[in-house]
Design a protein around this motif. Structure first.
Motif, PDB file in Angstrom:
ATOM      1  N   GLY A 159       3.420   7.581  -8.687  1.00  0.00           N
ATOM      2  CA  GLY A 159       3.540   8.429  -9.856  1.00  0.00           C
ATOM      3  C   GLY A 159       2.635   9.647  -9.872  1.00  0.00           C
ATOM      4  N   PHE A 160       1.859   9.846  -8.807  1.00  0.00           N
ATOM      5  CA  PHE A 160       0.975  11.011  -8.746  1.00  0.00           C
ATOM      6  C   PHE A 160       1.749  12.244  -8.288  1.00  0.00           C
ATOM      7  CE2 PHE A 160      -1.944   7.474  -8.505  1.00  0.00           C
ATOM      8  CZ  PHE A 160      -3.036   7.905  -9.241  1.00  0.00           C
ATOM      9  N   GLU A 161       1.372  13.389  -8.835  1.00  0.00           N
ATOM     10  CA  GLU A 161       2.008  14.654  -8.462  1.00  0.00           C
ATOM     11  C   GLU A 161       0.933  15.658  -8.061  1.00  0.00           C
ATOM     12  OE1 GLU A 161       4.428  15.958 -11.680  1.00  0.00           O
ATOM     13  OE2 GLU A 161       5.887  14.326 -11.450  1.00  0.00           O
ATOM     14  N   PRO A 162       1.245  16.552  -7.123  1.00  0.00           N
ATOM     15  CA  PRO A 162       0.235  17.506  -6.652  1.00  0.00           C
ATOM     16  C   PRO A 162      -0.118  18.548  -7.700  1.00  0.00           C
ATOM     17  CG  PRO A 162       2.377  17.940  -5.629  1.00  0.00           C
ATOM     18  CD  PRO A 162       2.516  16.654  -6.373  1.00  0.00           C
ATOM     19  N   THR A 192       1.588  -3.353   3.761  1.00  0.00           N
ATOM     20  CA  THR A 192       1.770  -4.635   3.078  1.00  0.00           C
ATOM     21  C   THR A 192       1.872  -4.483   1.567  1.00  0.00           C
ATOM     22  OG1 THR A 192      -0.617  -4.950   2.909  1.00  0.00           O
ATOM     23  CG2 THR A 192       0.467  -5.829   4.888  1.00  0.00           C
ATOM     24  N   GLY A 193       1.600  -3.293   1.054  1.00  0.00           N
ATOM     25  CA  GLY A 193       1.580  -3.080  -0.389  1.00  0.00           C
ATOM     26  C   GLY A 193       0.212  -3.239  -1.005  1.00  0.00           C
ATOM     27  N   LEU A 194      -0.821  -3.430  -0.173  1.00  0.00           N
ATOM     28  CA  LEU A 194      -2.169  -3.615  -0.710  1.00  0.00           C
ATOM     29  C   LEU A 194      -2.645  -2.389  -1.479  1.00  0.00           C
ATOM     30  CD1 LEU A 194      -4.190  -5.455   2.098  1.00  0.00           C
ATOM     31  CD2 LEU A 194      -3.648  -6.295  -0.205  1.00  0.00           C
ATOM     32  N   ALA A 195      -2.465  -1.209  -0.892  1.00  0.00           N
ATOM     33  CA  ALA A 195      -2.958   0.002  -1.548  1.00  0.00           C
ATOM     34  C   ALA A 195      -2.301   0.195  -2.912  1.00  0.00           C
ATOM     35  CB  ALA A 195      -2.717   1.221  -0.658  1.00  0.00           C
ATOM     36  N   SER A 196      -0.983   0.008  -2.967  1.00  0.00           N
ATOM     37  CA  SER A 196      -0.281   0.167  -4.248  1.00  0.00           C
ATOM     38  C   SER A 196      -0.808  -0.812  -5.282  1.00  0.00           C
ATOM     39  CB  SER A 196       1.219  -0.031  -4.042  1.00  0.00           C
ATOM     40  OG  SER A 196       1.750   0.960  -3.199  1.00  0.00           O
ATOM     41  N   HIS A 197      -1.045  -2.049  -4.858  1.00  0.00           N
ATOM     42  CA  HIS A 197      -1.544  -3.046  -5.797  1.00  0.00           C
ATOM     43  C   HIS A 197      -2.938  -2.687  -6.301  1.00  0.00           C
ATOM     44  CE1 HIS A 197      -2.148  -6.857  -7.770  1.00  0.00           C
ATOM     45  NE2 HIS A 197      -3.245  -7.058  -7.063  1.00  0.00           N
ATOM     46  N   LEU A 198      -3.821  -2.291  -5.390  1.00  0.00           N
ATOM     47  CA  LEU A 198      -5.182  -1.952  -5.798  1.00  0.00           C
ATOM     48  C   LEU A 198      -5.212  -0.725  -6.698  1.00  0.00           C
ATOM     49  CD1 LEU A 198      -7.179  -2.583  -2.483  1.00  0.00           C
ATOM     50  CD2 LEU A 198      -6.986  -4.078  -4.478  1.00  0.00           C
ATOM     51  N   LEU A 199      -4.342   0.265  -6.419  1.00  0.00           N
ATOM     52  CA  LEU A 199      -4.252   1.432  -7.297  1.00  0.00           C
ATOM     53  C   LEU A 199      -3.947   0.995  -8.736  1.00  0.00           C
ATOM     54  CD1 LEU A 199      -2.156   3.930  -5.128  1.00  0.00           C
ATOM     55  CD2 LEU A 199      -4.535   4.259  -5.857  1.00  0.00           C
ATOM     56  N   GLU A 244      -0.261   8.852 -16.483  1.00  0.00           N
ATOM     57  CA  GLU A 244      -0.139   7.416 -16.754  1.00  0.00           C
ATOM     58  C   GLU A 244      -0.770   6.662 -15.586  1.00  0.00           C
ATOM     59  OE1 GLU A 244       1.059   6.067 -19.452  1.00  0.00           O
ATOM     60  OE2 GLU A 244       1.914   7.858 -20.392  1.00  0.00           O
ATOM     61  N   PRO A 245      -1.320   5.478 -15.826  1.00  0.00           N
ATOM     62  CA  PRO A 245      -1.870   4.707 -14.709  1.00  0.00           C
ATOM     63  C   PRO A 245      -0.758   4.250 -13.779  1.00  0.00           C
ATOM     64  CG  PRO A 245      -1.826   3.374 -16.700  1.00  0.00           C
ATOM     65  CD  PRO A 245      -1.452   4.769 -17.117  1.00  0.00           C
ATOM     66  N   PRO A 246      -1.046   4.098 -12.493  1.00  0.00           N
ATOM     67  CA  PRO A 246      -0.019   3.606 -11.571  1.00  0.00           C
ATOM     68  C   PRO A 246       0.497   2.238 -12.014  1.00  0.00           C
ATOM     69  CG  PRO A 246      -1.961   4.366 -10.385  1.00  0.00           C
ATOM     70  CD  PRO A 246      -2.326   4.341 -11.824  1.00  0.00           C
ATOM     71  N   ARG A 247       1.780   2.042 -11.798  1.00  0.00           N
ATOM     72  CA  ARG A 247       2.367   0.748 -12.143  1.00  0.00           C
ATOM     73  C   ARG A 247       1.690  -0.351 -11.331  1.00  0.00           C
ATOM     74  NH1 ARG A 247       6.553  -2.201  -9.931  1.00  0.00           N
ATOM     75  NH2 ARG A 247       6.943  -0.518  -8.424  1.00  0.00           N
ATOM     76  N   ARG A 248       1.353  -1.443 -11.991  1.00  0.00           N
ATOM     77  CA  ARG A 248       0.641  -2.537 -11.325  1.00  0.00           C
ATOM     78  C   ARG A 248       1.643  -3.409 -10.587  1.00  0.00           C
ATOM     79  NH1 ARG A 248      -4.382  -5.837 -13.982  1.00  0.00           N
ATOM     80  NH2 ARG A 248      -4.834  -7.212 -12.229  1.00  0.00           N
ATOM     81  N   THR A 249       1.712  -3.256  -9.279  1.00  0.00           N
ATOM     82  CA  THR A 249       2.652  -4.022  -8.460  1.00  0.00           C
ATOM     83  C   THR A 249       2.116  -5.423  -8.222  1.00  0.00           C
ATOM     84  OG1 THR A 249       1.620  -3.250  -6.411  1.00  0.00           O
ATOM     85  CG2 THR A 249       3.411  -1.910  -7.308  1.00  0.00           C
ATOM     86  N   ALA A 250       3.014  -6.303  -7.813  1.00  0.00           N
ATOM     87  CA  ALA A 250       2.619  -7.677  -7.509  1.00  0.00           C
ATOM     88  C   ALA A 250       1.723  -7.704  -6.276  1.00  0.00           C
ATOM     89  CB  ALA A 250       3.852  -8.531  -7.271  1.00  0.00           C
ATOM     90  N   PRO A 251       0.723  -8.569  -6.257  1.00  0.00           N
ATOM     91  CA  PRO A 251      -0.146  -8.641  -5.078  1.00  0.00           C
ATOM     92  C   PRO A 251       0.611  -9.218  -3.891  1.00  0.00           C
ATOM     93  CG  PRO A 251      -0.662 -10.417  -6.611  1.00  0.00           C
ATOM     94  CD  PRO A 251       0.329  -9.531  -7.297  1.00  0.00           C
ATOM     95  N   PRO A 252       0.433  -8.673  -2.701  1.00  0.00           N
ATOM     96  CA  PRO A 252       1.077  -9.257  -1.521  1.00  0.00           C
ATOM     97  C   PRO A 252       0.504 -10.638  -1.239  1.00  0.00           C
ATOM     98  CG  PRO A 252      -0.440  -7.497  -0.884  1.00  0.00           C
ATOM     99  CD  PRO A 252      -0.351  -7.477  -2.375  1.00  0.00           C
ATOM    100  N   THR A 253       1.303 -11.498  -0.669  1.00  0.00           N
ATOM    101  CA  THR A 253       0.862 -12.871  -0.398  1.00  0.00           C
ATOM    102  C   THR A 253      -0.156 -12.890   0.740  1.00  0.00           C
ATOM    103  OG1 THR A 253       2.718 -13.201   1.125  1.00  0.00           O
ATOM    104  CG2 THR A 253       3.056 -13.830  -1.178  1.00  0.00           C
ATOM    105  N   GLY A 254      -1.027 -13.885   0.675  1.00  0.00           N
ATOM    106  CA  GLY A 254      -1.995 -14.075   1.747  1.00  0.00           C
ATOM    107  C   GLY A 254      -3.314 -13.360   1.542  1.00  0.00           C
ATOM    108  N   GLY A 296      -0.613   9.797   1.368  1.00  0.00           N
ATOM    109  CA  GLY A 296      -0.157  10.627   0.265  1.00  0.00           C
ATOM    110  C   GLY A 296       1.209  10.204  -0.254  1.00  0.00           C
ATOM    111  N   ARG A 297       2.048   9.690   0.642  1.00  0.00           N
ATOM    112  CA  ARG A 297       3.375   9.227   0.214  1.00  0.00           C
ATOM    113  C   ARG A 297       3.255   8.032  -0.729  1.00  0.00           C
ATOM    114  NH1 ARG A 297       4.307  10.108   5.794  1.00  0.00           N
ATOM    115  NH2 ARG A 297       4.228   7.877   6.192  1.00  0.00           N
ATOM    116  N   VAL A 298       2.291   7.158  -0.443  1.00  0.00           N
ATOM    117  CA  VAL A 298       2.063   5.993  -1.303  1.00  0.00           C
ATOM    118  C   VAL A 298       1.659   6.449  -2.696  1.00  0.00           C
ATOM    119  CG1 VAL A 298       0.653   3.933  -1.655  1.00  0.00           C
ATOM    120  CG2 VAL A 298       1.416   4.540   0.651  1.00  0.00           C
ATOM    121  N   TYR A 299       0.765   7.443  -2.757  1.00  0.00           N
ATOM    122  CA  TYR A 299       0.281   7.918  -4.052  1.00  0.00           C
ATOM    123  C   TYR A 299       1.403   8.584  -4.842  1.00  0.00           C
ATOM    124  CZ  TYR A 299      -4.001   7.390  -1.314  1.00  0.00           C
ATOM    125  OH  TYR A 299      -4.998   6.912  -0.495  1.00  0.00           O
ATOM    126  N   ARG A 300       2.253   9.327  -4.161  1.00  0.00           N
ATOM    127  CA  ARG A 300       3.363   9.983  -4.857  1.00  0.00           C
ATOM    128  C   ARG A 300       4.351   8.948  -5.396  1.00  0.00           C
ATOM    129  NH1 ARG A 300       1.390  13.638  -1.282  1.00  0.00           N
ATOM    130  NH2 ARG A 300       1.511  15.867  -1.831  1.00  0.00           N
TER     131      ARG A 300
END
Length: 269
Positions: free
Chosen positions: A245-248, A205-212, A104-114, A238-242
């Protein structure tokens, strides 16, 4: 036994999409990228026979025969060799990259402010080059002129993929400055992430999660049913990717010898 991990399969798919020549042999694959001769993992050899990965003498010789002007050795392996001493005799290090996959695609998190998040366009790509060059300079990884040549050629091929509609690259900007970016390529139903990076002062800041999530949604809209990301086994990201929802799955094993002038890690994927 011939085998090819999901990581190597998507690597080869992206390389072919960007114009590399992939030659299938009986027990290995030869990859050439004429448009970017400085791209170590675009000019490499992949051993697909699990029974042959211990024969370091053969594969180093095969690489040197195929790439006589190369001052590096880049050989992908179907598994980690049981006997590493042969590779060590050639000054080659064995490295492992984690391969992470999701259905499944990563959940689309809210963009960090700024920050302003948008698809890369126009002069944004020059900022992309500048960030890559600056990271290399700070880490003293590779000779600067050769690395910039590599980076510009690689980004030119990525821009061409975007222009064809086969990829999307998105970035986050703070006061007009690119501080985080990543790409995603549609490999025919499997989406492969590329060049995920965030400037050190903007991490956490959550940028990577949002962009994923942004890039993953683009791939989902195209009908992709699998998402793949490759990262160094020691990379804290790698912790961010896991968490996303990503699994090895089966890792990537690389036999790599840096050029004499290089003092850092392999060319980024």
């Amino acid at each position: 036994m011939r085998t090819r991990s999901l990581g190597w399969a998507t690597d080869l798919a992206v390389l072919e999409l960007t114009g590399s020549i992939v030659e299938e042999r009986q027990d290995h694959v030869l990859v050439r990228t004429p448009a970017n001769p400085d791209f170590h993992w675009g000019n490499c050899l992949l051993v697909t026979d699990e029974q042959a990965v211990d024969d370091a003498d053969r594969w180093v010789a095969a690489f040197e025969s195929a790439f006589p002007d190369a001052d590096w050795v880049a050989v992908g392996l179907a598994r980690m060799p049981a006997d590493r001493t042969g590779w060590g005799r050639h000054g080659v290090q064995l490295e492992v990259d984690d391969v992470l996959a999701a259905a499944e695609p990563p959940r689309r998190t809210a963009p960090p402010t700024g920050y302003v998040v948008r698809e890369l366009a126009g002069l944004d790509w020059e900022q992309f080059v500048a960030r890559d060059v600056a990271v290399n300079a700070e880490g003293l990884r590779y000779e600067e002129v050769a690395h910039e040549r590599f980076a510009r050629a690689r980004i030119a091929s990525q821009r061409a993929l975007v222009a064809r509609g086969a990829a999307r690259f998105v970035g986050a900007f703070a006061d007009g400055r690119l501080v985080a970016e990543l790409g995603i390529v549609d490999c025919g139903g499997t989406a492969r992430y590329q060049t995920v990076a965030t400037a050190p002062e903007h991490r956490g800041t959550g940028l990577a999660s949002h962009l994923l999530g942004v890039a993953g949604a683009w791939a989902a809209a195209r009908g992709c049913t699998q998402w793949v990301i490759v990262t160094e086994a020691t990379n804290p990201a790698g912790r961010v990717y896991r968490r996303a929802g990503f699994e090895p799955v089966a890792p990537i094993v690389q036999a790599y010898r840096m050029p004499p002038r290089a003092v850092g890690l392999a060319c980024p994927r």
